[in-house]
Design a protein around this motif. Structure first.
Motif, PDB file in Angstrom:
ATOM      1  N   VAL A 275      39.982 -12.474  23.165  1.00 35.61           N
ATOM      2  CA  VAL A 275      39.543 -11.807  21.936  1.00 35.61           C
ATOM      3  C   VAL A 275      38.070 -11.435  22.084  1.00 35.61           C
ATOM      4  O   VAL A 275      37.219 -12.309  22.279  1.00 35.61           O
ATOM      5  CB  VAL A 275      39.742 -12.704  20.699  1.00 35.61           C
ATOM      6  CG1 VAL A 275      39.242 -11.997  19.446  1.00 35.61           C
ATOM      7  CG2 VAL A 275      41.200 -13.086  20.542  1.00 35.61           C
ATOM      8  N   VAL A 276      37.774 -10.146  22.016  1.00 34.94           N
ATOM      9  CA  VAL A 276      36.387  -9.689  22.173  1.00 34.94           C
ATOM     10  C   VAL A 276      35.712  -9.662  20.802  1.00 34.94           C
ATOM     11  O   VAL A 276      35.696  -8.656  20.100  1.00 34.94           O
ATOM     12  CB  VAL A 276      36.338  -8.291  22.824  1.00 34.94           C
ATOM     13  CG1 VAL A 276      34.888  -7.872  23.077  1.00 34.94           C
ATOM     14  CG2 VAL A 276      37.113  -8.279  24.137  1.00 34.94           C
TER      15      VAL A 276
ATOM     16  N   VAL B  46      36.377   0.983  29.414  1.00 35.55           N
ATOM     17  CA  VAL B  46      35.396   0.554  30.411  1.00 35.55           C
ATOM     18  C   VAL B  46      34.043   0.360  29.738  1.00 35.55           C
ATOM     19  O   VAL B  46      33.535   1.270  29.058  1.00 35.55           O
ATOM     20  CB  VAL B  46      35.270   1.584  31.551  1.00 35.55           C
ATOM     21  CG1 VAL B  46      34.225   1.120  32.574  1.00 35.55           C
ATOM     22  CG2 VAL B  46      36.616   1.784  32.242  1.00 35.55           C
ATOM     23  N   LEU B  47      33.462  -0.811  29.911  1.00 35.14           N
ATOM     24  CA  LEU B  47      32.132  -1.134  29.391  1.00 35.14           C
ATOM     25  C   LEU B  47      31.164  -1.221  30.568  1.00 35.14           C
ATOM     26  O   LEU B  47      31.434  -1.925  31.544  1.00 35.14           O
ATOM     27  CB  LEU B  47      32.144  -2.468  28.641  1.00 35.14           C
ATOM     28  CG  LEU B  47      33.144  -2.605  27.487  1.00 35.14           C
ATOM     29  CD1 LEU B  47      33.095  -4.018  26.923  1.00 35.14           C
ATOM     30  CD2 LEU B  47      32.848  -1.586  26.400  1.00 35.14           C
ATOM     31  N   ASP B  48      30.063  -0.519  30.459  1.00 35.87           N
ATOM     32  CA  ASP B  48      29.085  -0.493  31.543  1.00 35.87           C
ATOM     33  C   ASP B  48      27.720  -0.884  31.000  1.00 35.87           C
ATOM     34  O   ASP B  48      27.242  -0.292  30.025  1.00 35.87           O
ATOM     35  CB  ASP B  48      29.042   0.905  32.159  1.00 35.87           C
ATOM     36  CG  ASP B  48      28.241   0.928  33.449  1.00 35.87           C
ATOM     37  OD1 ASP B  48      28.136  -0.123  34.102  1.00 35.87           O
ATOM     38  OD2 ASP B  48      27.708   1.998  33.801  1.00 35.87           O
ATOM     39  N   ALA B  49      27.123  -1.895  31.619  1.00 32.72           N
ATOM     40  CA  ALA B  49      25.795  -2.359  31.193  1.00 32.72           C
ATOM     41  C   ALA B  49      24.953  -2.610  32.445  1.00 32.72           C
ATOM     42  O   ALA B  49      24.828  -3.740  32.916  1.00 32.72           O
ATOM     43  CB  ALA B  49      25.916  -3.633  30.360  1.00 32.72           C
TER      44      ALA B  49
ATOM     45  N   ALA C 295      39.002  -7.312  33.505  1.00 32.07           N
ATOM     46  CA  ALA C 295      38.459  -7.512  34.848  1.00 32.07           C
ATOM     47  C   ALA C 295      37.029  -7.004  34.846  1.00 32.07           C
ATOM     48  O   ALA C 295      36.753  -5.913  34.323  1.00 32.07           O
ATOM     49  CB  ALA C 295      39.293  -6.767  35.884  1.00 32.07           C
ATOM     50  N   GLY C 296      36.124  -7.773  35.400  1.00 30.43           N
ATOM     51  CA  GLY C 296      34.724  -7.372  35.370  1.00 30.43           C
ATOM     52  C   GLY C 296      33.990  -7.791  36.624  1.00 30.43           C
ATOM     53  O   GLY C 296      34.509  -8.565  37.448  1.00 30.43           O
ATOM     54  N   SER C 297      32.798  -7.275  36.764  1.00 35.65           N
ATOM     55  CA  SER C 297      31.956  -7.679  37.888  1.00 35.65           C
ATOM     56  C   SER C 297      30.516  -7.812  37.416  1.00 35.65           C
ATOM     57  O   SER C 297      30.051  -7.047  36.558  1.00 35.65           O
ATOM     58  CB  SER C 297      32.041  -6.660  39.032  1.00 35.65           C
ATOM     59  OG  SER C 297      31.506  -5.413  38.641  1.00 35.65           O
ATOM     60  N   LEU C 298      29.833  -8.794  37.961  1.00 37.50           N
ATOM     61  CA  LEU C 298      28.419  -9.019  37.695  1.00 37.50           C
ATOM     62  C   LEU C 298      27.681  -8.962  39.024  1.00 37.50           C
ATOM     63  O   LEU C 298      28.036  -9.689  39.959  1.00 37.50           O
ATOM     64  CB  LEU C 298      28.186 -10.384  37.046  1.00 37.50           C
ATOM     65  CG  LEU C 298      28.857 -10.666  35.701  1.00 37.50           C
ATOM     66  CD1 LEU C 298      28.579 -12.113  35.281  1.00 37.50           C
ATOM     67  CD2 LEU C 298      28.352  -9.700  34.641  1.00 37.50           C
TER      68      LEU C 298
ATOM     69  N   ALA D  99      38.781  -3.223  30.549  1.00 36.26           N
ATOM     70  CA  ALA D  99      39.780  -3.912  29.726  1.00 36.26           C
ATOM     71  C   ALA D  99      41.007  -3.020  29.571  1.00 36.26           C
ATOM     72  O   ALA D  99      40.884  -1.822  29.312  1.00 36.26           O
ATOM     73  CB  ALA D  99      39.192  -4.250  28.361  1.00 36.26           C
ATOM     74  N   THR D 100      42.176  -3.582  29.741  1.00 34.16           N
ATOM     75  CA  THR D 100      43.425  -2.840  29.548  1.00 34.16           C
ATOM     76  C   THR D 100      44.219  -3.470  28.407  1.00 34.16           C
ATOM     77  O   THR D 100      44.180  -4.685  28.207  1.00 34.16           O
ATOM     78  CB  THR D 100      44.274  -2.851  30.827  1.00 34.16           C
ATOM     79  OG1 THR D 100      44.518  -4.205  31.237  1.00 34.16           O
ATOM     80  CG2 THR D 100      43.564  -2.132  31.961  1.00 34.16           C
ATOM     81  N   GLY D 101      44.923  -2.611  27.668  1.00 32.87           N
ATOM     82  CA  GLY D 101      45.670  -3.106  26.516  1.00 32.87           C
ATOM     83  C   GLY D 101      44.744  -3.608  25.426  1.00 32.87           C
ATOM     84  O   GLY D 101      44.843  -4.751  24.980  1.00 32.87           O
ATOM     85  N   VAL D 102      43.820  -2.727  24.998  1.00 37.95           N
ATOM     86  CA  VAL D 102      42.814  -3.124  24.007  1.00 37.95           C
ATOM     87  C   VAL D 102      43.320  -2.770  22.611  1.00 37.95           C
ATOM     88  O   VAL D 102      43.567  -1.596  22.320  1.00 37.95           O
ATOM     89  CB  VAL D 102      41.480  -2.403  24.271  1.00 37.95           C
ATOM     90  CG1 VAL D 102      40.429  -2.825  23.244  1.00 37.95           C
ATOM     91  CG2 VAL D 102      40.994  -2.684  25.680  1.00 37.95           C
TER      92      VAL D 102
END
Length: 263
Positions: free
Chosen positions: A251-252, A93-96, A127-130, A112-115
């Protein structure tokens, strides 16, 4: 003395020699196991912290030039060591909450799953939200045919415009309902009203009907997002909007995050 010891054993106050030996044997076995387990969890916590810091640093370094802000990372799952050795993390989980895009604040959260532990390989699912304020939205997003600002309401947004009728300028306001459509957000008109201009001698119902019955206005949002990221939902409340995003096999890395989609 022998009689006293025998009496104590019989009374149960002193364990017999065989029981004491068994107890010592159990302790000799358990203490190393407990110590190893404790060391494992300590090592796992250290690895988790290092991995989370590394991921945050890599993501921050890879952000486009117009995006600034700190990213915090949380790796899910019980054991980071086990996940690392398997070559894949279950969930990251990335939080900004305080990103700035061209100086305009945006709150972003990504799961992100399966990183993969190798960042050059694609992430299985993202999956993300802005969440963006009305002020930031008007600074960053342009709607075709709309010159003024957008006003965010409950489930809808509205904008003002002008039209010419019999040589007279007529001001109007259109209310639209947004619908996510992958690379675009379609704005479907649901209401319209005349705000300025005209006179009692003019029938403005035709203008209002034309504004309401026009087809949805497509807004290309892919141009603001990394290539491959799609919009699958949009929720609007008074003064702010939350956009839900998703991507598969993404790809991140710096190249992907700095790329831009198209419609």
């Amino acid at each position: 003395m022998t009689d006293v010891q025998s009496t104590d054993v019989i009374a149960g106050t002193v364990p017999p020699p065989k029981r004491r030996r068994t107890l010592r044997l159990v302790l000799w076995i358990l203490i190393p196991i407990v110590a190893l387990v404790a060391l494992f969890f300590i090592a796992d916590a250290i690895v988790r912290s290092v991995a989370e810091q590394r991921i945050s640093a890599e993501v921050e370094k890879s952000l486009p030039a117009e995006v600034k802000g700190d990213v915090s990372t949380h790796i899910g799952g019980v054991s980071v060591l086990q996940q690392y050795l398997s070559g894949r993390f279950e969930k990251v989980v990335l939080d900004a909450p305080k990103l700035a895009v061209n100086g305009s604040p945006i709150d972003a959260t990504i799961t992100a799953t399966g990183v993969p532990s190798d960042f050059s390989k694609p992430v299985q699912s993202i999956a993300g939200s802005l969440t963006i304020s009305q002020t930031s939205l008007n600074k960053l997003v342009t709607v075709p045919g709309v010159d003024g600002d957008l006003a965010l309401g409950n489930g809808t947004l509205s904008y003002d415009g002008t039209a010419s009728l019999l040589g007279l300028p007529i001001g109007y306001q259109v209310t639209v309902a947004p619908e996510a459509a992958g690379k675009t957000v379609n704005l479907q008109p649901v209401d319209a009203k005349v705000t300025t201009g005209g006179s009692g001698a003019l029938d403005l119902s035709t203008l209002v009907k034309a504004l309401t019955n026009r087809g949805p206005i497509p807004v290309c949002v892919a141009q603001y997002l990394p290539d491959g990221v799609l919009v699958n939902d949009i929720a609007i409340t008074k003064g702010s909007a939350t956009v839900t995003l998703n991507a598969e096999q993404f790809v991140v890395n710096e190249k992907s995050l700095k790329s831009k989609g198209s419609c």
